[in-house]
Design an enzyme around this catalytic site. Structure first.
Site, PDB file in Angstrom:
ATOM      1  N   GLU A 135       0.838  -1.211   0.000  1.00 37.04           N
ATOM      2  CA  GLU A 135       0.000   0.000   0.000  1.00 37.04           C
ATOM      3  C   GLU A 135       0.869   1.256   0.000  1.00 37.04           C
ATOM      4  O   GLU A 135       0.682   2.160   0.827  1.00 37.04           O
ATOM      5  CB  GLU A 135      -0.969  -0.005   1.191  1.00 37.04           C
ATOM      6  N   GLU A 177      -5.209  -8.602  -0.235  1.00 37.42           N
ATOM      7  CA  GLU A 177      -6.025  -8.224   0.924  1.00 37.42           C
ATOM      8  C   GLU A 177      -7.464  -8.097   0.458  1.00 37.42           C
ATOM      9  O   GLU A 177      -7.769  -7.248  -0.387  1.00 37.42           O
ATOM     10  CB  GLU A 177      -5.550  -6.903   1.561  1.00 37.42           C
TER      11      GLU A 177
END
Lengths: 78, 475
Positions: free
Chosen positions: B172, B289
């Protein structure tokens, strides 16, 4: 290292727990004597970190306040 | 309602890794959920909870991602090796600000993977770590020969190098992993990945940080810059809900299912962009995720992301699996967030107690697709209430999973099966009230049961699909 202590009035997270306790229906609450007994045990427990029980991920004061709760530790401290 | 399963139309193999999981230093996922330490009264092997390991083995867990998540970009691996009493504690600033004593580190994670029989998927620290740090971690884990890193590994009790395949270069990085622009990250990726070496006997499968949801601009920018230097890019897609898991209203439930389905559209959008720059499809997509994200359970700590898992979660899992399976030619892995006690967990623990969630049972029901070949299939009403996958395994057995998210409508499905007989049929079901869940007092409210609503008929199957259900059929 983390503090082996309960949340105290004036700390930001204490307000979160206080709000939770205020919203808890009376019939679900443990009596004051039971809560104090539980918290006294928690204060001596190595799993208490900065007001959090590392065994269950709850704020200790929130867990101890409920009548039908029990200590999440495998040793069942209360 | 009609559906067709064409057993002569064999597509790509459904990688077992589509059923992977994710374990972050977050709340009680690692500590308490997976690892309790060798001295715990909770039954363990080398510190790993035996109940949780056995449960995950039941799911044939193929791959486990670690140490994060956001945690990965502030994790310094050297703090987690060597004698435990000498490991420095750290503050987990992302998740609750609690102290982490680093007692679970590289050796422990790889021990866990060995116990589970799964592939490790390690995410390196690009956000706050150095190129040297990342490079030396890989050397520490995978190099043979004599060097400072291999000596250190041996000194810490591991003689032979580990095999590490999956390695993520940052996490991320558009957000918690450094708040980078896409172009800046892509250049950083090229630099860091250069020094993620393939030591003899080990070949890394490098994963670049991809987008979230429909952040197509990220994909558009990074793909031309990283496509020749990575094996896959990641995608993060959560199924958000502004409620606690056990308090989801009927309206919120509809939104939850819609949100779960829209992830397929996001994936297709990113794949379209990737196809333009990579027409040979060398670069895969990893959804590392995914899962439901509710408000935390009352009384639980902020930042621990502890939530219950309900029948609705089993349905979100089924929809998600079908989305990944349908795109198995381009998706090489998916990792639910997370394994234990955090977000859409397969297991919840409290002290010595463990409970398997409805999500666990959805995973278990779908194990029949792992490593099988996707079949061409079609169902009317797909994307409204019905979702499905059909596959064939190496023994020629066909496996069908089909779910119905309607709360009140059952469906009579007439399935035409082409190229395969349907004489012997074995069916199972997960069904319950949408908010039903398993807890420590009542651990088996939602689980897998035999199902008699599937009949073999001439040329196919007749399936009576109840509301709020996930069904599997083997024939």
């Amino acid at each position: 290292m983390p503090c082996k202590c309960l949340l105290k009035d004036g700390e930001p997270l204490y307000d979160t727990v206080a709000a939770y306790l205020a919203a808890l229906p009376e019939e679900l609450k443990a009596d004051e004597k039971t809560v104090n007994m539980r918290l006294a045990i928690c204060e001596k427990c190595d799993c208490l970190w900065d007001g959090i029980c590392r065994k269950c991920g709850c704020y200790v004061q929130a867990r101890a306040a409920k009548k039908d709760q029990r200590c999440p530790h495998e040793d069942r401290n209360w | 309602m009609r559906m067709t399963i064409d057993c002569t139309n064999r597509k790509s193999v459904i990688a077992p890794e589509l059923y992977g999981s994710f374990a972050e230093h977050l709340g009680r996922c690692i500590y308490e959920g997976l690892f309790v330490g060798e001295d715990s009264n909770i039954p363990n092997k080398n510190g790993m909870r035996t109940d949780v390991v056995e449960a995950l083995k039941e799911l044939k867990l193929p791959v486990l991602r670690w140490p994060g998540g956001c945690f990965a970009d502030e994790y310094h691996w050297r703090d987690g090796i060597g004698p435990k009493e000498k490991r420095p504690p750290m503050i987990n600033t992302h998740w609750g600000g609690v102290s982490d004593d680093n007692s679970f580190g590289t050796h422990e994670f790889l021990e866990l993977c060995e116990q589970l029989g799964c592939e490790p998927y390690i995410t390196g620290n690009l956000g706050s770590g150095t190129v040297e740090e990342m490079s030396k971690w890989i050397e520490y884990m995978t190099a043979e020969g004599d060097s400072e890193m291999t000596r250190l590994r041996k000194q810490n009790g591991r003689e032979a190098p580990w095999k590490i395949k999956y390695f993520g270069v940052g996490n991320e990085n558009w957000g918690c992993g450094g708040n980078m622009t896409a172009e800046f990250y892509a250049h950083q990726y090229r630099r860091y990945a250069t020094y993620c070496r393939n030591y003899p006997g080990n070949k890394l499968y490098k994963v670049a940080c991809g987008p979230y949801d429909d952040l197509y601009s990220w994909t558009e920018t990074i793909i031309p810059l990283v496509k020749d230097r990575c094996d896959a890019i990641s995608l993060h897609c959560y199924t958000w809900c502004k409620s606690r898991a056990r308090e989801v209203s009927a309206e919120q439930y509809d939104g939850l299912m819609k949100r779960a389905r829209i992830i397929g559209k996001f994936i297709d959008g990113h794949l379209d962009i990737m196809n333009r720059y990579d027409p040979e499809h060398k670069v895969k997509l990893i959804v590392d995720e995914w899962g439901t994200w509710y408000h935390k359970e009352l009384g639980s700590v902020d930042g621990f992301l502890y939530q219950q898992s309900t029948m609705a979660d089993a349905l979100v899992a089924a929809i998600s699996f079908d989305i990944f399976n349908a795109r198995c030619d381009r998706i090489s892995m998916a990792n639910i967030a997370q394994t234990a006690n955090v977000l859409q967990a397969a297991v919840l623990t409290e002290g010595e107690r463990m409970v398997k969630t409805p999500t666990f049972y959805a995973f278990k029901l779908y194990t029949g697709h792992m490593g099988s070949t996707l079949l061409g299939s079609f169902a009317e009403n797909e994307n409204e209430n019905i979702s499905h996958t059909a596959s064939v395994n190496e023994n020629g057995e066909v496996f069908l999973t089909i779910s119905n998210t309607s709360l009140d409508k059952s469906y009579e499905l007439d399935a035409t099966v082409v190229g395969h007989e349907t004489k012997a049929v074995n069916a199972e079901i997960i069904t319950a009230d949408r908010l039903a869940y398993n807890d420590f007092e009542k651990p088996e409210q939602v689980n897998i049961k035999p199902f008699d609503g599937v009949k073999a008929v001439h040329g196919g199957l007749r399936i009576t699909l109840p509301p709020c259900s996930v069904v599997s059929v083997k024939f």
